[in-house]
Design a protein around this motif. Structure first.
Motif, PDB file in Angstrom:
ATOM      1  N   VAL A   1      -0.800  -7.843  -5.816  1.00  0.00           N
ATOM      2  CA  VAL A   1      -1.684  -8.129  -4.622  1.00  0.00           C
ATOM      3  C   VAL A   1      -1.368  -9.415  -4.171  1.00  0.00           C
ATOM      4  N   ASN A   2      -1.596 -10.578  -5.124  1.00  0.00           N
ATOM      5  CA  ASN A   2      -1.288 -11.817  -4.839  1.00  0.00           C
ATOM      6  C   ASN A   2      -0.029 -12.303  -4.240  1.00  0.00           C
ATOM      7  N   GLN A   3       1.143 -11.442  -4.603  1.00  0.00           N
ATOM      8  CA  GLN A   3       2.547 -11.573  -4.138  1.00  0.00           C
ATOM      9  C   GLN A   3       2.681 -11.015  -2.745  1.00  0.00           C
ATOM     10  N   MET A   4       2.093 -10.124  -2.443  1.00  0.00           N
ATOM     11  CA  MET A   4       1.683  -9.350  -1.182  1.00  0.00           C
ATOM     12  C   MET A   4       1.294 -10.372  -0.084  1.00  0.00           C
ATOM     13  N   LYS A   5       0.029 -10.931  -0.587  1.00  0.00           N
ATOM     14  CA  LYS A   5      -0.800 -11.848   0.109  1.00  0.00           C
ATOM     15  C   LYS A   5       0.044 -13.174   0.395  1.00  0.00           C
ATOM     16  N   ALA A   6       0.849 -13.680  -0.636  1.00  0.00           N
ATOM     17  CA  ALA A   6       1.711 -14.828  -0.216  1.00  0.00           C
ATOM     18  C   ALA A   6       2.703 -14.503   0.696  1.00  0.00           C
ATOM     19  N   ALA A   7       3.435 -13.238   0.463  1.00  0.00           N
ATOM     20  CA  ALA A   7       4.454 -13.126   1.458  1.00  0.00           C
ATOM     21  C   ALA A   7       3.925 -12.703   3.017  1.00  0.00           C
ATOM     22  N   ALA A   8       2.743 -12.234   2.971  1.00  0.00           N
ATOM     23  CA  ALA A   8       2.223 -11.894   4.320  1.00  0.00           C
ATOM     24  C   ALA A   8       1.639 -13.452   5.025  1.00  0.00           C
TER      25      ALA A   8
ATOM     26  N   ALA B   1      -6.152  -1.219  -1.960  1.00  0.00           N
ATOM     27  CA  ALA B   1      -6.255  -2.840  -1.946  1.00  0.00           C
ATOM     28  C   ALA B   1      -4.945  -3.365  -1.280  1.00  0.00           C
ATOM     29  N   LYS B   2      -3.750  -2.706  -1.623  1.00  0.00           N
ATOM     30  CA  LYS B   2      -2.677  -3.056  -1.006  1.00  0.00           C
ATOM     31  C   LYS B   2      -2.560  -2.513   0.562  1.00  0.00           C
ATOM     32  N   LEU B   3      -3.095  -1.316   0.888  1.00  0.00           N
ATOM     33  CA  LEU B   3      -3.171  -0.924   2.025  1.00  0.00           C
ATOM     34  C   LEU B   3      -4.057  -1.825   2.843  1.00  0.00           C
ATOM     35  N   LEU B   4      -5.183  -2.190   2.694  1.00  0.00           N
ATOM     36  CA  LEU B   4      -6.240  -2.961   3.150  1.00  0.00           C
ATOM     37  C   LEU B   4      -5.583  -4.144   3.515  1.00  0.00           C
ATOM     38  N   LEU B   5      -4.720  -4.783   2.605  1.00  0.00           N
ATOM     39  CA  LEU B   5      -3.892  -6.018   2.740  1.00  0.00           C
ATOM     40  C   LEU B   5      -2.965  -6.112   4.011  1.00  0.00           C
ATOM     41  N   SER B   6      -2.009  -4.903   3.930  1.00  0.00           N
ATOM     42  CA  SER B   6      -0.989  -4.644   4.617  1.00  0.00           C
ATOM     43  C   SER B   6      -1.644  -4.275   6.262  1.00  0.00           C
ATOM     44  N   GLU B   7      -2.565  -3.545   6.344  1.00  0.00           N
ATOM     45  CA  GLU B   7      -2.859  -2.704   7.672  1.00  0.00           C
ATOM     46  C   GLU B   7      -4.099  -3.548   8.201  1.00  0.00           C
ATOM     47  N   ALA B   8      -5.080  -4.349   7.286  1.00  0.00           N
ATOM     48  CA  ALA B   8      -6.176  -4.748   7.830  1.00  0.00           C
ATOM     49  C   ALA B   8      -6.217  -6.252   7.872  1.00  0.00           C
ATOM     50  N   GLU B   9      -5.168  -6.808   7.090  1.00  0.00           N
ATOM     51  CA  GLU B   9      -5.033  -8.185   6.845  1.00  0.00           C
ATOM     52  C   GLU B   9      -6.131  -8.592   6.045  1.00  0.00           C
TER      53      GLU B   9
ATOM     54  N   ALA C   1      -4.129   8.682   9.683  1.00  0.00           N
ATOM     55  CA  ALA C   1      -2.731   8.041   9.802  1.00  0.00           C
ATOM     56  C   ALA C   1      -2.384   7.366   8.640  1.00  0.00           C
ATOM     57  N   HIS C   2      -3.287   6.570   8.145  1.00  0.00           N
ATOM     58  CA  HIS C   2      -2.912   5.714   7.015  1.00  0.00           C
ATOM     59  C   HIS C   2      -2.636   6.511   5.499  1.00  0.00           C
ATOM     60  N   ILE C   3      -3.494   7.537   5.616  1.00  0.00           N
ATOM     61  CA  ILE C   3      -3.677   8.312   4.208  1.00  0.00           C
ATOM     62  C   ILE C   3      -2.216   9.211   4.307  1.00  0.00           C
ATOM     63  N   GLN C   4      -1.754   9.598   5.722  1.00  0.00           N
ATOM     64  CA  GLN C   4      -0.516  10.428   5.805  1.00  0.00           C
ATOM     65  C   GLN C   4       0.442   9.654   5.264  1.00  0.00           C
ATOM     66  N   ALA C   5       0.452   8.391   6.074  1.00  0.00           N
ATOM     67  CA  ALA C   5       1.718   7.785   5.706  1.00  0.00           C
ATOM     68  C   ALA C   5       1.983   7.279   4.315  1.00  0.00           C
ATOM     69  N   TRP C   6       0.721   6.970   3.632  1.00  0.00           N
ATOM     70  CA  TRP C   6       0.888   6.800   2.335  1.00  0.00           C
ATOM     71  C   TRP C   6       1.355   7.902   1.340  1.00  0.00           C
ATOM     72  N   ARG C   7       0.671   8.874   1.731  1.00  0.00           N
ATOM     73  CA  ARG C   7       1.301  10.333   0.978  1.00  0.00           C
ATOM     74  C   ARG C   7       2.791  10.578   1.138  1.00  0.00           C
ATOM     75  N   LYS C   8       3.271  10.229   2.579  1.00  0.00           N
ATOM     76  CA  LYS C   8       4.663  10.557   2.731  1.00  0.00           C
ATOM     77  C   LYS C   8       5.724   9.259   1.852  1.00  0.00           C
ATOM     78  N   ASN C   9       5.235   8.113   1.851  1.00  0.00           N
ATOM     79  CA  ASN C   9       5.757   7.186   1.067  1.00  0.00           C
ATOM     80  C   ASN C   9       5.904   7.619  -0.479  1.00  0.00           C
ATOM     81  N   LYS C  10       4.579   7.974  -0.891  1.00  0.00           N
ATOM     82  CA  LYS C  10       4.675   8.545  -2.196  1.00  0.00           C
ATOM     83  C   LYS C  10       5.575   9.806  -2.831  1.00  0.00           C
ATOM     84  N   ASN C  11       5.503  10.538  -1.782  1.00  0.00           N
ATOM     85  CA  ASN C  11       6.475  11.668  -1.946  1.00  0.00           C
ATOM     86  C   ASN C  11       7.836  11.223  -1.967  1.00  0.00           C
ATOM     87  N   ALA C  12       8.209  10.141  -1.164  1.00  0.00           N
ATOM     88  CA  ALA C  12       9.668   9.889  -1.026  1.00  0.00           C
ATOM     89  C   ALA C  12      10.057   8.955  -2.481  1.00  0.00           C
TER      90      ALA C  12
END
Length: 412
Positions: free
Chosen positions: A20-27, A343-351, A395-406
């Protein structure tokens, strides 16, 4: 060869906040405005009279020499005065108190002082990481006591003692709790002390959040309990009370045997904090305390804005009675992804950055910790971002499920 070849490093799990910290720094590097409610890093300024005392002491060239590992006498006396007026407890500043480089260092060095390989230490789970891992680094076997919603501490304690071989040598307490914000009363401490006294178990109590409380019941000290000082040591800190986190000033107080052990180990490891910092810390404890109440009210107002705002966004979070944290159960629709992915989704989608509960232990799964370390304007913005995020949850949950399946297909 790698660091994983070293015995003590092998005993430590991966740092679960790192991703999460790495994602935060990159954002932030991309220019995104991340509202950081993850780390419990106070944003309020250190009171001016404490800073002034630091400046004054720095100008005295005599203070630039080695200090005292156990803390300068004036600071230990100030701690004793604090215990007297706050808890009605009389401690000997010479034999029952030692200054530490923050409570974290004190806990870790006490673990080194009292632990033999194979000793069993009891630690609540979820918990602040240094509580179990300080002892794990020291060679102990840590038995985690589940502290989930509805858990009874005394039942878990009795069960852990009954089924541990050898008998546990120490148990760790942390109230008000980081991360759960749970509080206890003096009757709770009396029960724990009575049990541990009979079993011959040391008690290590972390009271770092003693002064951040929001009702009319200030958190008590375990040293107020009869027989408490016979088996307990208590850690406190100036980090949160006076917004002095970076100054690294904490204390251990209580049982003389434990204090002596910690003092002896520290004497081989450090010369104490820079003397001007200790002088300023003395001014903090002995000086006007209205700043403590001011900080408390600021955190309380932030808490209310956060909790009411999240409720309006459709996320019901219990209002903490103390600490600078809210321990938030994941919204029901997001439970399947777990605290790290949420937590990762909240960071990427809600900042908005929060701390995944699993980072505090396996029984922290299903929660995130939200810190009250941004001003009211920023917390309101965080709430607006989260509300927008929650309105698009499907929409967020469906996108997450799609990524997880991939990802699952790629693994195959």
């Amino acid at each position: 060869m790698s660091s994983q070849d070293f015995y003590r490093i092998r005993r430590l799990p991966p740092y679960l906040f790192a991703e999460v910290n790495q994602m935060k720094a990159a954002a932030r590097a991309r220019g995104e405005d991340i509202i950081d409610l993850g780390m419990g890093n106070p944003d309020l300024p250190t009171p001016q009279h404490i800073i002034d005392k630091l400046k004054e002491s720095v100008d005295d060239k005599r203070t630039h020499r080695y200090s005292m590992s156990k803390g300068i006498p004036g600071l230990r006396k100030a701690l004793a005065a604090y215990y007297e007026r706050r808890f009605g407890v009389t401690i000997d500043p010479n034999t029952e108190a030692v200054v530490t480089l923050g409570s974290k260092e004190g806990l870790a060095n006490l673990a080194q002082a009292i632990t033999a390989p194979g000793d069993v230490i009891l630690s609540p789970n979820p918990s602040y990481p240094i509580h179990p891992y300080g002892f794990m680094i020291a060679g102990a076997s840590v038995r985690h006591m589940p502290m989930t919603t509805g858990s009874d501490f005394m039942s878990e304690l009795a069960h852990a003692v009954q089924h541990s071989v050898p008998t546990p040598s120490a148990v760790i307490l942390n109230y008000p709790s980081n991360p759960t914000a749970e509080v206890v009363d003096l009757d709770f401490y009396k029960e724990v002390v009575d049990f541990c006294h009979k079993k011959g178990i040391w008690i290590l109590s972390d009271l770092a959040y003693a002064e951040i409380y929001f009702d009319d019941n200030p958190p008590p000290s375990i040293l107020s309990v009869p027989k408490g000082r016979e088996i307990a040591v208590e850690f406190t800190s100036l980090s949160k009370t006076y917004s002095m986190a970076g100054w690294r000033v904490g204390f251990a107080a209580g049982n003389k045997t434990l204090i002596e052990a910690l003092t002896r180990v520290k004497s081989y490891l450090d010369y104490g904090a820079f003397t001007p910092i200790q002088v300023a810390a003395t001014a903090a404890l002995n000086g006007p305390q209205d700043c403590v109440e001011e900080h408390r009210q600021i955190y309380k107002k932030r808490r209310d804005i956060l909790i009411e705002g999240l409720a309006g966004a459709g996320w019901d979070v219990p209002s903490p009675k103390a600490t600078m944290f809210a321990w938030a159960p994941l919204p029901e629709d997001f439970l399947e992804m777990g605290s790290m992915e949420f937590a990762k989704l909240l960071l990427s989608e809600a900042e908005v950055a929060v701390a995944p509960g699993v980072g505090f232990g396996e029984y922290g799964e299903g929660f995130v910790r939200i810190a009250l370390v941004e001003n009211e304007h920023r917390i309101r913005q965080a709430v607006r971002n989260i509300k927008k995020f929650m309105s698009n949850r499907d929409a967020h949950i469906q996108a997450w499920r799609k990524n997880k399946n991939a990802e699952s297909k790629d693994d195959k």
